[in-house]
Design an enzyme around this catalytic site. Sequence first.
Site, short mmCIF file in Angstrom:
data_model
loop_
_atom_site.label_atom_id
_atom_site.label_comp_id
_atom_site.label_asym_id
_atom_site.label_seq_id
_atom_site.Cartn_x
_atom_site.Cartn_y
_atom_site.Cartn_z
N LYS A 184 0.88 -1.14 0.12
CA LYS A 184 0.11 -0.10 0.02
C LYS A 184 0.91 1.51 -0.05
O LYS A 184 0.50 2.09 -0.66
CB LYS A 184 -0.77 0.01 1.41
CG LYS A 184 -1.86 -1.16 1.49
CD LYS A 184 -2.68 -1.00 2.62
CE LYS A 184 -1.80 -0.88 3.98
NZ LYS A 184 -1.04 -2.36 4.27
N ARG B 281 -9.11 1.43 8.64
CA ARG B 281 -8.87 -0.11 8.85
C ARG B 281 -9.88 -0.75 9.50
O ARG B 281 -9.91 -2.02 10.03
CB ARG B 281 -7.55 -0.20 9.91
CG ARG B 281 -6.23 -0.29 9.09
CD ARG B 281 -5.17 -0.34 10.20
NE ARG B 281 -3.83 -1.05 9.92
CZ ARG B 281 -2.93 -0.67 9.23
NH1 ARG B 281 -2.97 0.67 8.69
NH2 ARG B 281 -1.89 -1.28 9.13
N ARG C 291 11.49 -5.85 4.75
CA ARG C 291 11.26 -4.18 4.85
C ARG C 291 12.11 -3.59 5.52
O ARG C 291 12.54 -4.17 6.80
CB ARG C 291 9.70 -4.30 5.11
CG ARG C 291 9.70 -2.64 5.25
CD ARG C 291 8.10 -2.44 5.21
NE ARG C 291 7.12 -2.90 6.40
CZ ARG C 291 5.90 -2.70 6.29
NH1 ARG C 291 5.39 -1.90 5.18
NH2 ARG C 291 5.12 -3.15 7.41
N ARG D 150 -0.79 -9.22 13.18
CA ARG D 150 -1.23 -8.15 12.39
C ARG D 150 -1.88 -9.01 11.04
O ARG D 150 -3.12 -8.12 11.06
CB ARG D 150 -0.04 -7.53 11.99
CG ARG D 150 0.47 -6.38 13.18
CD ARG D 150 1.78 -5.97 12.59
NE ARG D 150 1.73 -4.89 11.43
CZ ARG D 150 2.82 -4.58 10.65
NH1 ARG D 150 3.92 -5.10 10.86
NH2 ARG D 150 2.65 -3.81 9.73
N ARG E 206 11.43 -2.43 11.35
CA ARG E 206 10.49 -1.99 12.38
C ARG E 206 10.13 -3.21 13.41
O ARG E 206 10.22 -4.22 13.29
CB ARG E 206 9.04 -1.70 11.69
CG ARG E 206 9.03 -0.39 11.13
CD ARG E 206 8.00 0.10 10.04
NE ARG E 206 6.71 -0.68 10.53
CZ ARG E 206 5.79 -0.55 9.81
NH1 ARG E 206 5.65 0.08 8.62
NH2 ARG E 206 4.74 -1.06 10.11
P1 ADP Z 1 2.48 -1.67 3.35
O1 ADP Z 1 2.38 -0.21 3.07
O2 ADP Z 1 1.10 -2.32 2.73
O3 ADP Z 1 2.46 -2.41 4.58
P2 ADP Z 1 4.79 -1.32 1.92
O4 ADP Z 1 4.48 -0.58 0.68
O5 ADP Z 1 5.73 -0.93 2.87
O6 ADP Z 1 3.39 -2.17 2.33
O7 ADP Z 1 5.57 -2.99 1.21
C1 ADP Z 1 6.18 -4.05 2.02
C2 ADP Z 1 7.53 -4.50 1.77
O8 ADP Z 1 7.43 -5.20 0.58
C3 ADP Z 1 8.60 -3.43 1.62
O9 ADP Z 1 9.60 -3.80 1.78
C4 ADP Z 1 8.41 -3.07 0.08
O10 ADP Z 1 9.56 -2.53 -0.54
C5 ADP Z 1 7.92 -4.23 -0.53
N1 ADP Z 1 7.15 -4.68 -1.50
C6 ADP Z 1 6.18 -3.55 -1.81
N2 ADP Z 1 5.67 -3.83 -3.17
C7 ADP Z 1 6.12 -5.14 -3.63
C8 ADP Z 1 6.01 -5.74 -4.94
N3 ADP Z 1 5.30 -5.68 -5.79
N4 ADP Z 1 6.87 -6.94 -5.09
C9 ADP Z 1 7.94 -7.24 -3.87
N5 ADP Z 1 8.13 -6.38 -2.92
C10 ADP Z 1 7.32 -5.29 -2.78
P1 ADP Z 2 1.55 -1.44 7.35
O1 ADP Z 2 1.96 -0.51 6.28
O2 ADP Z 2 2.59 -2.57 7.28
O3 ADP Z 2 0.19 -1.98 7.18
P2 ADP Z 2 1.19 0.64 9.04
O4 ADP Z 2 2.42 1.53 9.08
O5 ADP Z 2 0.10 1.15 8.22
O6 ADP Z 2 1.61 -0.68 8.65
O7 ADP Z 2 0.56 0.65 10.43
C1 ADP Z 2 1.31 0.41 11.59
C2 ADP Z 2 0.64 0.06 12.87
O8 ADP Z 2 0.06 1.47 13.18
C3 ADP Z 2 -0.64 -0.74 12.85
O9 ADP Z 2 -0.23 -2.05 13.09
C4 ADP Z 2 -1.46 -0.37 14.00
O10 ADP Z 2 -1.04 -0.69 15.13
C5 ADP Z 2 -1.27 1.10 13.62
N1 ADP Z 2 -2.49 1.93 12.95
C6 ADP Z 2 -1.90 2.44 11.47
N2 ADP Z 2 -3.16 3.11 10.96
C7 ADP Z 2 -4.21 2.65 11.88
C8 ADP Z 2 -5.47 2.75 11.83
N3 ADP Z 2 -5.98 3.33 10.67
N4 ADP Z 2 -6.25 2.52 12.94
C9 ADP Z 2 -5.73 1.76 13.96
N5 ADP Z 2 -4.52 1.55 13.92
C10 ADP Z 2 -3.52 2.09 13.01
#
Ligand code: ADP
Ligand code: ADP
Length: 213
Positions: free
Chosen positions: A13, A88, A127, A171, A160
């Site tokens: 995302k 979420r 990541r 999660r 992280r």
């Molecule tokens: P989210 O915001 O949904 O948690 P991220 O954008 O941070 O996800 O991506 C999670 C991890 O996977 C990061 O290390 C990112 O560089 C990697 N990643 C994101 N998109 C892809 C993809 N299409 N293929 C492989 N790795 C990816």
């Molecule tokens: P990822 O990109 O891997 O999905 P985020 O950076 O979006 O992770 O979120 C990390 C953490 O921050 C979540 O696991 C949650 O604890 C908190 N968080 C982020 N956005 C929200 C939300 N909209 N509602 C509740 N908790 C949130």
Amino acid sequence: MKLVMLGAPGAGKGTQAKRIAAKYQIPHISTGDIFRANIKAGTELGMKAKSYMDQGQLVPDEVTIGMLLDRISQDDCAGGYVLDGFPRTIPQAESLTKALASRGEKLDYAVNVDVPDENIVTRMSGRRACLGCGATYHIVYNAPKKEGICDVCGEKLVLRDDDKPETVQKRLAVYHDQTQPLIDYYKQEGILAEVDGTQDMDKVFQDIVKILG
Ligand code: ADP
Ligand code: ADP
Ligand code: ZN
């Protein structure tokens, strides 16, 4: 253009939201980044959020909804935005719909980046995050130019705490329980767009641009 990104933790995302923000010239708003910035700065909000985040739980709606609605009422959001990590929960989605409707506005798209659980743990363990500027890398799929250092701002990259495998499992369970129902919510609103998030990052982005135009 007003968008929300849906998808499991680690689906990509944030990666896609940053590209969308650059192409369509709209702010990228990540609730996770806002919480992490507050933790780093030692604010009260950060302290509240940290215990939930470390356990892989969601920060309560009472804290999160007000924070997000404040953020999107700022001037830079007048021309739209891409929300990453919000909503979420169903109450978060309903509050957003209501707040927008009260101003005669609505979302244009909810983009679901679909990735099965099997792929998520590898994504997360690779990541690396920059707590300085919010950039994200992957040690295999998107490596920084210099190992362990952010290309953008030069800060040290970190794994992280909540990306450790035990917390990732937690999660994912929270995602299936509380966040996945939003896919149906936005399908019913008629604005759901789905992309296959297992493809490489460039291909995923191309698919998104085809939909957004
Ligand atoms: P989210 O915001 O949904 O948690 P991220 O954008 O941070 O996800 O991506 C999670 C991890 O996977 C990061 O290390 C990112 O560089 C990697 N990643 C994101 N998109 C892809 C993809 N299409 N293929 C492989 N790795 C990816
Ligand atoms: P990822 O990109 O891997 O999905 P985020 O950076 O979006 O992770 O979120 C990390 C953490 O921050 C979540 O696991 C949650 O604890 C908190 N968080 C982020 N956005 C929200 C939300 N909209 N509602 C509740 N908790 C949130
Ligand atoms: Zn950085």
